[in-house]
Motif scaffolding. Structure first.
Motif, PDB file in Angstrom:
ATOM      1  N   ARG A 152     -38.023 -22.139  58.257  1.00 26.68           N
ATOM      2  CA  ARG A 152     -39.223 -22.957  58.010  1.00 26.68           C
ATOM      3  C   ARG A 152     -39.184 -23.643  56.658  1.00 26.68           C
ATOM      4  N   GLY A 153     -38.108 -23.439  55.901  1.00 30.06           N
ATOM      5  CA  GLY A 153     -37.979 -24.131  54.632  1.00 30.06           C
ATOM      6  C   GLY A 153     -38.391 -23.317  53.416  1.00 30.06           C
ATOM      7  N   VAL A 154     -38.671 -22.036  53.591  1.00 34.77           N
ATOM      8  CA  VAL A 154     -39.009 -21.177  52.445  1.00 34.77           C
ATOM      9  C   VAL A 154     -37.710 -20.891  51.698  1.00 34.77           C
ATOM     10  N   PRO A 155     -37.698 -21.054  50.371  1.00 32.40           N
ATOM     11  CA  PRO A 155     -36.469 -20.765  49.615  1.00 32.40           C
ATOM     12  C   PRO A 155     -36.016 -19.318  49.846  1.00 32.40           C
ATOM     13  N   GLU A 156     -34.710 -19.132  49.915  1.00 32.33           N
ATOM     14  CA  GLU A 156     -34.176 -17.808  50.251  1.00 32.33           C
ATOM     15  C   GLU A 156     -34.662 -16.726  49.297  1.00 32.33           C
ATOM     16  N   GLY A 157     -34.681 -17.024  48.002  1.00 35.20           N
ATOM     17  CA  GLY A 157     -35.136 -16.037  47.021  1.00 35.20           C
ATOM     18  C   GLY A 157     -36.585 -15.621  47.236  1.00 35.20           C
ATOM     19  N   ALA A 158     -37.422 -16.605  47.548  1.00 35.58           N
ATOM     20  CA  ALA A 158     -38.840 -16.318  47.790  1.00 35.58           C
ATOM     21  C   ALA A 158     -39.017 -15.495  49.063  1.00 35.58           C
ATOM     22  N   ALA A 159     -38.292 -15.866  50.113  1.00 37.84           N
ATOM     23  CA  ALA A 159     -38.376 -15.114  51.374  1.00 37.84           C
ATOM     24  C   ALA A 159     -37.903 -13.681  51.176  1.00 37.84           C
ATOM     25  N   ARG A 160     -36.830 -13.525  50.430  1.00 32.39           N
ATOM     26  CA  ARG A 160     -36.303 -12.186  50.165  1.00 32.39           C
ATOM     27  C   ARG A 160     -37.340 -11.336  49.418  1.00 32.39           C
ATOM     28  N   GLU A 161     -38.012 -11.927  48.424  1.00 37.84           N
ATOM     29  CA  GLU A 161     -39.010 -11.194  47.639  1.00 37.84           C
ATOM     30  C   GLU A 161     -40.228 -10.817  48.483  1.00 37.84           C
TER      31      GLU A 161
ATOM     32  N   MET B  58     -35.948  -0.777  59.033  1.00 35.45           N
ATOM     33  CA  MET B  58     -36.691  -1.999  58.736  1.00 35.45           C
ATOM     34  C   MET B  58     -35.729  -3.139  58.393  1.00 35.45           C
ATOM     35  N   ALA B  59     -34.652  -2.815  57.695  1.00 37.81           N
ATOM     36  CA  ALA B  59     -33.681  -3.848  57.308  1.00 37.81           C
ATOM     37  C   ALA B  59     -32.994  -4.451  58.528  1.00 37.81           C
ATOM     38  N   LYS B  60     -32.873  -3.664  59.602  1.00 36.10           N
ATOM     39  CA  LYS B  60     -32.243  -4.178  60.822  1.00 36.10           C
ATOM     40  C   LYS B  60     -33.059  -5.312  61.435  1.00 36.10           C
ATOM     41  N   SER B  61     -34.367  -5.259  61.217  1.00 33.30           N
ATOM     42  CA  SER B  61     -35.206  -6.306  61.802  1.00 33.30           C
ATOM     43  C   SER B  61     -35.385  -7.429  60.784  1.00 33.30           C
ATOM     44  N   ALA B  62     -34.361  -8.212  60.607  1.00 28.91           N
ATOM     45  CA  ALA B  62     -34.379  -9.315  59.633  1.00 28.91           C
ATOM     46  C   ALA B  62     -34.946 -10.583  60.244  1.00 28.91           C
ATOM     47  N   ARG B  63     -35.545 -10.471  61.402  1.00 29.01           N
ATOM     48  CA  ARG B  63     -36.073 -11.632  62.107  1.00 29.01           C
ATOM     49  C   ARG B  63     -37.088 -12.419  61.283  1.00 29.01           C
ATOM     50  N   PRO B  64     -38.093 -11.785  60.642  1.00 33.09           N
ATOM     51  CA  PRO B  64     -39.041 -12.586  59.865  1.00 33.09           C
ATOM     52  C   PRO B  64     -38.374 -13.325  58.717  1.00 33.09           C
ATOM     53  N   TYR B  65     -37.388 -12.717  58.123  1.00 35.43           N
ATOM     54  CA  TYR B  65     -36.656 -13.319  57.007  1.00 35.43           C
ATOM     55  C   TYR B  65     -35.954 -14.593  57.481  1.00 35.43           C
ATOM     56  N   ARG B  66     -35.289 -14.513  58.617  1.00 37.40           N
ATOM     57  CA  ARG B  66     -34.583 -15.679  59.166  1.00 37.40           C
ATOM     58  C   ARG B  66     -35.557 -16.797  59.527  1.00 37.40           C
ATOM     59  N   PHE B  67     -36.698 -16.434  60.110  1.00 35.16           N
ATOM     60  CA  PHE B  67     -37.700 -17.432  60.474  1.00 35.16           C
ATOM     61  C   PHE B  67     -38.251 -18.134  59.241  1.00 35.16           C
ATOM     62  N   ALA B  68     -38.480 -17.375  58.164  1.00 34.47           N
ATOM     63  CA  ALA B  68     -39.006 -17.962  56.930  1.00 34.47           C
ATOM     64  C   ALA B  68     -38.032 -18.982  56.362  1.00 34.47           C
ATOM     65  N   ILE B  69     -36.749 -18.645  56.340  1.00 37.34           N
ATOM     66  CA  ILE B  69     -35.734 -19.569  55.816  1.00 37.34           C
ATOM     67  C   ILE B  69     -35.651 -20.811  56.702  1.00 37.34           C
TER      68      ILE B  69
END
Length: 106
Positions: free
Chosen positions: A52-61, A39-50
């Motif tokens: 789009r302007g979502v703070p990194e900490g919030a996206a990570r959580e 699951m960690a390999k697919s970091a695509r949603p995380y990158r898309f969230a950042i």
């Protein structure tokens, strides 16, 4: 807390900007027998969230919680069916103790 698969679709749409098809692909990937490493390999949603302007900490959580959901996710329609069956079998047992047995005849 993420309980239902439908919530994963909504989160992927809202946070990462996925359309429903991509969100459903993410949900399917999460609900199959996959390890956290996969699951960690697919970091695509995380990158898309950042992006789009979502703070990194919030996206990570948010996506940490999605990983937790991947261990045990539930379809909302199944949960309703299980609740109805539980209620239907518990009610007679509560109203007629000793007279209702759900044991299988031998």
């Amino acid at each position: 807390m993420i309980l239902y698969q439908e919530q994963v679709l909504r989160i992927a749409q809202s946070v990462a900007g996925f359309d429903l098809a991509d969100a459903d692909s993410l949900r399917r990937a999460m609900t199959r027998d996959r390890s956290r490493e996969e699951m960690a390999k697919s970091a695509r949603p995380y990158r898309f969230a950042i992006a789009r302007g979502v703070p990194e900490g919030a996206a990570r959580e948010v996506f940490r919680q999605l990983e937790g959901f991947a261990a045990y996710g539930f379809n909302k329609s199944h949960s309703v069916c299980f609740a109805v069956i539980s209620y239907a079998t518990a009610l007679p047992q509560g109203l007629l103790p000793g007279r209702v047995s759900l044991r299988r005849p031998q």
